[in-house]
Scaffold this motif. Structure first.
Motif: not given
Length: 417
Positions: A277, A280-287, A289-290
């Motif tokens: 997280m 990728f500077t994102t939340n868990q749900e978007a990992i 997809d990233n």
């Protein structure tokens, strides 16, 4: 002379941690002169048996590194080179039996009375795994009729091999039902039925058992012959989580973790997710997809780079001198298939040897050497004799690797080409 069977104190009380015993036999270990194989009149140490790893701990002030059983006689292998056992455990950061073993070193010889102490954390963690496995296997048997035909319990994983294929949806349902059973905090019973009682009892067992049979029962879920220590109540298992499953030998292999080992596994997974997280500077749900997008970009770049390297390689091949019998190329970052295709093309052009070396001076080189008219094994032999290269093949083509600098390889090639 036959040895009397060892009294199994762990059968009497799976929660006991300390005991005293007399050494019946003490012999040097055949594989390590700093280790001794000790047989006691009685022991709390559960041996490697029934697919489960053995207990660990201290005997006579020395670390127990292995426990085995044969014909009812239990052998403890102790390591006399481990130093102060209490301090070793402290340095490892382990909380075992109240943090300290506190057992003074004793003489290791037949007739000596010794004290022993098991690693309670290791024992209890194994008990959590094994009791959880029983409930899982019992539910699978009652719902699908499949047998548990393979079981392995180590310090890091528990695997069960079932005789039929179970769908992912059914595995999830069994996992849920196991955790319901755990939450009910059901007493786990250990009995020693007579032969007549056993004949009337329906129970699971992977092998034909001679002598007294020990039955472990989780009421409403499982009845199974088992030699290992178990928790007193299902609530002590804590939880069960399926970690992995795969089709295996016509059935399915399921990997699980229970209790504190499951907790540690999820701590590790949470740490990994948290780190991703942050990356990728994102939340868990978007990992996911990233990572999927990054993989696609990486594959595209690799394809573009491969095309560019192939074009560059064609250019370098075209620049090779035509007035010679042999061709030699050194390149970094070329895959094996591309190198082999290149050698095949060079073999058609040059009458001698065509050699391709992939790598660099720091990590070494992989090589492919081909020829239509000469024995490529002569070049491989020279590289092996002079530089310790590995590999070989047929006269028309050899393949291998060598840990050497480019200049050293070129000196060898000058001698044989």
């Amino acid at each position: 002379m036959s040895m009397t069977e060892t009294i199994k104190l762990y059968d009497r009380d799976a929660y006991a941690t300390e005991f005293e015993a007399d050494i019946i036999s003490c012999e040097p270990n055949k594989a390590d002169d700093k280790r001794f194989d000790i047989i006691l009149n009685q022991t709390l140490f559960f041996p490697e048996e029934g697919g489960q790893s053995p207990d660990m701990g201290i005997l006579g002030g020395y670390r127990v590194v292995d426990v085995q059983i044969k014909n009812g006689v239990i052998t403890h292998t102790v390591d006399t080179s481990a130093g102060n056992c209490c301090e070793v455990e402290k340095e490892a950061g382990k909380q075992i039996a109240g943090s300290e073993f506190g057992i003074e070193k004793a003489e290791l010889a037949a007739g000596v009375h010794v004290k022993g102490k098991i690693d309670w954390q290791h024992r209890f963690y194994n008990m959590q795994q094994h009791s959880g496995e029983h409930i899982f296997s019992g539910i699978v048997h009652s719902r699908f009729g499949f047998e548990n035909v393979g079981f392995h319990l180590s310090d890091s994983v528990v695997t069960m091999d079932f005789s039929g294929v179970i769908s992912p949806e059914d595995i999830a349902e069994v996992e849920h039902e196991v955790n319901v059973a755990i939450s009910k905090n059901i007493p786990i019973e250990v009995t020693y039925p007579s032969r007549d009682e056993l004949a009337q009892l329906e129970y699971r067992s992977k092998i034909e058992i001679e002598g007294q049979v020990r039955i472990v029962t989780v009421p409403g879920y499982d009845v199974c012959a088992c030699c290992a220590p178990h928790v007193k109540r299902t609530g002590e298992i804590g939880m069960l989580k399926v970690m992995n499953y795969q089709n295996y030998k016509g059935g399915v292999r399921v990997s699980i973790l229970c209790g504190f080992r499951a907790l540690e596994a999820f701590r590790q997974k949470c740490d990994i997710i948290s780190e991703l997280m942050g990356i990728f500077t994102t939340n868990q749900e978007a990992i996911v997809d990233n990572v999927t997008k990054l993989k696609a970009v990486n594959q595209s770049l690799k394809s573009e780079l491969g095309t560019a390297k192939s074009a560059l390689l064609d250019y370098k091949v075209a620049e090779l001198p035509a007035d010679t019998d042999n061709a030699v190329l050194f390149e970094c970052g070329i895959d094996t298939n591309t190198a082999r295709n290149c050698v095949n093309a060079l073999v058609e052009k040059y009458s001698g040897f065509s050699a391709f070396f992939m790598g660099n001076d720091e990590e070494g080189y992989s090589f492919i050497i081909g020829s239509r008219n000469a024995d490529c094994n002569t070049v491989a032999a020279a590289l092996r004799n002079k530089l310790g290269a590995r590999g070989g093949g047929k006269p028309v083509m050899v393949q291998g690797s060598v840990k050497a600098r480019k200049s050293e390889i070129e000196e060898v090639l000058k001698e044989v080409l």
